[in-house]
Design a protein around this motif. Sequence first.
Motif, mmCIF file in Angstrom:
data_model
loop_
_atom_site.group_PDB
_atom_site.id
_atom_site.type_symbol
_atom_site.label_atom_id
_atom_site.label_comp_id
_atom_site.label_asym_id
_atom_site.label_seq_id
_atom_site.Cartn_x
_atom_site.Cartn_y
_atom_site.Cartn_z
ATOM 1 N N GLU A 143 0.859 -1.195 0.000
ATOM 2 C CA GLU A 143 0.000 0.000 0.000
ATOM 3 C C GLU A 143 0.892 1.241 0.000
ATOM 4 O O GLU A 143 1.907 1.282 0.719
ATOM 5 N N ASP A 183 2.481 -5.993 2.913
ATOM 6 C CA ASP A 183 2.862 -5.072 3.990
ATOM 7 C C ASP A 183 3.092 -5.758 5.334
ATOM 8 O O ASP A 183 3.213 -5.085 6.363
ATOM 9 N N GLU A 228 3.758 -3.712 13.531
ATOM 10 C CA GLU A 228 3.220 -2.766 14.519
ATOM 11 C C GLU A 228 1.737 -2.464 14.291
ATOM 12 O O GLU A 228 0.991 -2.203 15.235
ATOM 13 N N ASP A 229 1.321 -2.471 13.023
ATOM 14 C CA ASP A 229 -0.047 -2.042 12.729
ATOM 15 C C ASP A 229 -1.105 -3.056 13.144
ATOM 16 O O ASP A 229 -2.279 -2.715 13.258
ATOM 17 N N ALA A 279 8.413 1.680 1.163
ATOM 18 C CA ALA A 279 7.087 1.060 1.359
ATOM 19 C C ALA A 279 6.261 1.860 2.368
ATOM 20 O O ALA A 279 5.238 1.388 2.856
ATOM 21 N N ARG A 335 -6.444 5.794 8.377
ATOM 22 C CA ARG A 335 -6.485 4.365 8.699
ATOM 23 C C ARG A 335 -7.322 4.038 9.941
ATOM 24 O O ARG A 335 -7.895 2.968 10.047
HETATM 25 C C1 CIR Z 1 0.864 0.763 4.599
HETATM 26 O O1 CIR Z 1 0.535 1.669 3.827
HETATM 27 O O2 CIR Z 1 0.075 0.262 5.391
HETATM 28 C C2 CIR Z 1 2.292 0.267 4.536
HETATM 29 N N1 CIR Z 1 2.776 0.384 3.197
HETATM 30 C C3 CIR Z 1 3.178 1.027 5.486
HETATM 31 C C4 CIR Z 1 2.786 0.859 6.929
HETATM 32 C C5 CIR Z 1 3.728 1.502 7.862
HETATM 33 N N2 CIR Z 1 3.304 1.313 9.203
HETATM 34 C C6 CIR Z 1 3.651 2.088 10.205
HETATM 35 O O3 CIR Z 1 4.359 3.058 10.027
HETATM 36 N N3 CIR Z 1 3.165 1.786 11.396
#
Ligand code: CIR
Length: 255
Positions: free
Chosen positions: A18, A61, A66-67, A242, A131
């Motif tokens: 993403e 991804d 962490e997400d 990314a 998000r």
């Molecule tokens: C995204 O757009 O979800 C991933 N390409 C990047 C996520 C990065 N996550 C973060 O900094 N916690």
Amino acid sequence: MMQIAITRQVSPSINQCELTYLTRDAIDLPLAKQQHRQYEDCLEKLGCEVHTLPSEENLPDSVFVEDAAIVLGEVGIITRPGAESRRPEVVSIAGALLPFREIFYIKPPGTLDGGDVLQIGKTLYVGNSGRSNNAGIAQLAELVMPFGYNVVGVDVYGCLHLKSAVTQVAHDVLLLNRAWVNPDVFLGLDYIDVHPVEPHAANALLVDQTTVYSTTYPLTHDRLEKKGIHVVAVDVSELIKAEGAVTCCSLIFLA
Ligand code: CIR
């Protein structure tokens, strides 16, 4: 008590990641893997026991663990990521956390990315970003209230996550980009501004007394050192393409 760091190997499909605020630039997969290994080595040197999950072929991804979760001292919250392509990532993260924490889930229509959650003591600052939505933030507040946490919603402007705009670099010191977040939100905390030519430089990972920081932002790095912050630099340039950075590649907690 051990300091655990959960990570996940870089997906071979990371070039399909993403992207929201960045334009696509080819990611060198072998180099991304090498940088990720060095990042894990760095966490190990700082005393973490690194638990690495195998790479996920179809989840571009998924290195950005962490997400998928918020791990507090008492409990683990499995998120519902804002990007639909990222939702399946949480399954294996829940499995990895289960030995360590009681688990709760963010449910539809809530969305929440761990990258939006900045924990400072018993306060969770949560980015109201592209998000994470109000329903997700409200569910988080309700889940963590019994454990004594206070959730503060924070507006972010023009960046992916709250932790793109602000992170903690010492006990009572933040690093932030005031174009993306209003510093007045963080009452009682000191802060350092990113260097104006490095808007993406606010993401730093504090592990105990050490700040893990990307080599991509030398001018802000200088500012940190001048303020007496102890910095260890890692090169994560391929992961930055990314739209990731240093906080997003691990979930660190005591167990
Ligand atoms: C995204 O757009 O979800 C991933 N390409 C990047 C996520 C990065 N996550 C973060 O900094 N916690």
